[in-house]
Design an enzyme around this catalytic site. Structure first.
Site, PDB file in Angstrom:
ATOM      1  N   SER A   1       7.026  21.523 -23.402  1.00 20.15           N
ATOM      2  CA  SER A   1       6.997  20.433 -22.432  1.00 20.15           C
ATOM      3  C   SER A   1       5.863  19.488 -22.804  1.00 20.15           C
ATOM      4  O   SER A   1       4.953  19.852 -23.548  1.00 20.15           O
ATOM      5  CB  SER A   1       6.802  20.978 -21.023  1.00 20.15           C
ATOM      6  OG  SER A   1       5.444  21.296 -20.845  1.00 20.15           O
ATOM      7  N   LYS A   2       5.952  18.309 -22.259  1.00 19.36           N
ATOM      8  CA  LYS A   2       4.987  17.259 -22.575  1.00 19.36           C
ATOM      9  C   LYS A   2       3.541  17.732 -22.369  1.00 19.36           C
ATOM     10  O   LYS A   2       2.603  17.264 -23.000  1.00 19.36           O
ATOM     11  CB  LYS A   2       5.240  16.027 -21.690  1.00 19.36           C
ATOM     12  CG  LYS A   2       5.941  14.866 -22.401  1.00 19.36           C
ATOM     13  CD  LYS A   2       5.190  14.419 -23.619  1.00 19.36           C
ATOM     14  CE  LYS A   2       5.769  13.302 -24.416  1.00 19.36           C
ATOM     15  NZ  LYS A   2       5.494  13.400 -25.836  1.00 19.36           N
ATOM     16  N   ARG A   3       3.405  18.679 -21.471  1.00 21.40           N
ATOM     17  CA  ARG A   3       2.079  19.209 -21.157  1.00 21.40           C
ATOM     18  C   ARG A   3       1.365  19.737 -22.404  1.00 21.40           C
ATOM     19  O   ARG A   3       0.148  19.719 -22.507  1.00 21.40           O
ATOM     20  CB  ARG A   3       2.226  20.351 -20.151  1.00 21.40           C
ATOM     21  CG  ARG A   3       1.533  20.108 -18.844  1.00 21.40           C
ATOM     22  CD  ARG A   3       1.748  21.277 -17.892  1.00 21.40           C
ATOM     23  NE  ARG A   3       3.067  21.896 -18.020  1.00 21.40           N
ATOM     24  CZ  ARG A   3       3.261  23.158 -18.320  1.00 21.40           C
ATOM     25  NH1 ARG A   3       2.228  23.936 -18.559  1.00 21.40           N
ATOM     26  NH2 ARG A   3       4.480  23.670 -18.399  1.00 21.40           N
TER      27      ARG A   3
ATOM     28  N   GLU B   1       3.626  10.063 -32.765  1.00 20.36           N
ATOM     29  CA  GLU B   1       2.516  10.362 -31.854  1.00 20.36           C
ATOM     30  C   GLU B   1       1.392  11.113 -32.568  1.00 20.36           C
ATOM     31  O   GLU B   1       0.218  10.821 -32.379  1.00 20.36           O
ATOM     32  CB  GLU B   1       2.993  11.228 -30.684  1.00 20.36           C
ATOM     33  CG  GLU B   1       3.779  10.481 -29.642  1.00 20.36           C
ATOM     34  CD  GLU B   1       4.416  11.437 -28.643  1.00 20.36           C
ATOM     35  OE1 GLU B   1       4.221  11.240 -27.444  1.00 20.36           O
ATOM     36  OE2 GLU B   1       5.109  12.395 -29.058  1.00 20.36           O
TER      37      GLU B   1
ATOM     38  N   GLY C   1       1.324  18.586 -25.282  1.00 20.27           N
ATOM     39  CA  GLY C   1       0.812  17.578 -26.213  1.00 20.27           C
ATOM     40  C   GLY C   1       1.930  16.740 -26.791  1.00 20.27           C
ATOM     41  O   GLY C   1       2.963  16.562 -26.161  1.00 20.27           O
TER      42      GLY C   1
END
Ligand code: GLU
Length: 468
Positions: free
Chosen positions: A245-247, A255, A249
């Site tokens: 998940s985006k959590r 990116e 990183g």
């Protein structure tokens, strides 16, 4: 036959770490075996395809150093090929025309779900007669082409990573579409036609494609072709073993690049997701080629750990030569455009041990060389006890013609001041930087330059004279 592998991304955005790991393992396998690495863009899913994503993939791979030997092939340039194979299957009775409308199919699907059955095509058009087909065509009804699943559709595959796997296609799906009514091939069809024509020997891809493998095996059988060897790589999961998940990183190459990761760091870290070297984990691409082996890839999921990625990255920052490091760091050094290159290289090398990513570099340079320093009162005692060292060194520095040999100046200052070791160096370091630790003084002083050093040393003496 020599090894031929392919990386076949769909152009739907900057490459994700999962794709990159797949590309990397294919590339390493090819390089290790003196094989051919093919780049093929799977762009038949028109809605998800856009041109910038296509060029992004090429840029990402080039940045990572994963060069390809053939391609990029684009599936959208090969539509006639898929069509001719679909027609061949039609002729051979291995496939049939399906005139069911999307609405009809949707109704069937809902009905199946209501009855608690897995939704699958009913086979309604499987046995249309020539006349029925002509009639429907003359009515202008469009049709897709479906692959007819034979009664015996069981396969046993020896996956290089997961071992023996058995599949029964009939348990998984009904007759499936290979060519849509708009002439576009479906993934499972185009991928096999291409892998077959491109003489792919090993299909190395994410485990999420395992469920596609049985349909693909059927197509190979229809082509009377030997399927390639399969190797399904373990999924990359988050630290708690759930879906990434985006959590956790950033996951796209773009990116990671913008965050100051080096290509060396990214490929090294990704190589460790599923594979582990015997000893040292920090490796260059060359070293990875040398040691990598697909047989050693573990089938269990690999957890993405951004802290480890940064740690590996730092090890590469420490290993690169100055020119190379500067060229990587350039995009982060916009405000340093007018600084002489030699100065920048020296400054970067002196602070690199404090940088986990390239993004840390400008901050560290500013910290030691550019920012005004304000001396903390907690250093007053220490500066006071080393005042003599500062004074003597300042004096010598002022009179020095050349400050490239700081060691001799230090020796002289130690002799004259009578202070040595930490009692000599520490006050000078604090006076010159405002910090207790930092780059080696013999490196720092020439980078800072004579004028600035004098200024800072004088400043520290003024600080000592000032009232508390
Ligand atoms: N286009 C597919 C993907 O991006 C390729 C799958 C395969 O390697 O067969 O996942």
């Amino acid at each position: 036959m020599g090894v031929r592998v392919r990386f076949a991304p769909s152009p739907s955005g900057s490459l994700h770490i999962g794709n990159v790991r797949t590309a990397l393992f294919n590339w390493l396998f090819a390089r290790k075996n003196n094989g051919i690495f093919i780049l093929r863009i799977e762009d038949t899913d028109i809605e998800r395809t856009y041109e910038s994503a296509y060029s992004g993939i090429l840029e990402d791979l080039a940045w990572l150093g994963l060069n390809w030997d053939e391609g990029p092939y684009k599936q959208s340039d090969r539509l006639d090929i898929y069509k001719s194979y679909a027609e061949r299957f039609l002729k051979e009775g291995l496939a049939y025309k399906c005139f069911c409308s999307p609405e009809e199919l949707e109704r069937e699907r809902e009905q199946a779900l209501k009855e608690g059955k897995p939704p699958r095509y009913s086979g309604k058009c499987a046995n249309l007669t020539e006349e029925e087909i002509s009639r429907l065509e003359s009515e202008g009804r469009s049709c897709s082409i479906r692959f007819r699943i034979p009664e015996d559709a069981c396969f046993v595959v020896e996956d290089m990573i997961r071992g023996k796997i058995e599949f029964d296609v009939n348990a998984i799906t009904g007759d499936f579409i290979i060519l849509r009514s708009d002439g576009m091939p479906t993934y499972n069809f185009a991928v096999v036609i291409d892998d077959h024509l491109m003489k792919i020997t090993h299909v190395i891809r994410g485990e999420d494609h395992l469920s596609n493998t049985p349909r693909q095996l059927l197509i190979y059988r229809a082509l009377e072709a030997e399927p390639p060897v399969f190797a399904h790589l373990p999924m990359i999961v988050g630290s708690d073993h759930s879906k990434l998940s985006k959590r956790e990183g950033s996951f796209s190459v773009k990116e990671l690049r913008e965050q100051g990761l080096l290509p060396e760091g990214v490929v090294n870290y990704l190589a460790l997701l599923g594979w582990s070297p015997k000893e040292e984990e920090v490796k260059t691409l060359e070293e990875l080629i040398e040691e990598f082996s697909l047989e050693d890839v573990s089938p269990s999921p690999s957890a993405y750990d951004p802290a480890k990625l940064r740690w590996i990255n730092r090890q590469h920052i420490l290993r690169l030569d100055g020119e190379k490091l500067l060229s990587y760091a350039r995009p982060f050094l916009k405000e340093f455009e007018n600084f002489p290159k030699e100065w920048l290289i020296k400054a970067i090398l002196s602070i690199r041990e404090y940088a986990e990513t390239l993004k840390d570099i400008p901050e560290e340079i500013k910290k030691y060389y550019l920012n005004d320093i304000s001396l903390d009162d907690k250093y007053r005692e220490e500066l006071l006890s080393g005042k003599k060292a500062i004074e003597v060194f300042l004096d010598l520095l002022k009179n020095a013609e050349d400050i490239s040999d700081i060691d001799s100046l230090f020796k002289e200052a130690i002799k004259v001041s009578g202070l040595k070791g930490r009692r000599f160096y520490h006050p000078i370091r604090i006076a010159l930087t405002g910090y207790e630790s930092g780059p080696e003084l013999v490196e720092l002083i020439p980078i800072l330059g004579k004028r600035k050093c004098i200024e800072r040393l004088e400043n520290s003496l003024r600080f000592l004279e000032a009232e508390k």
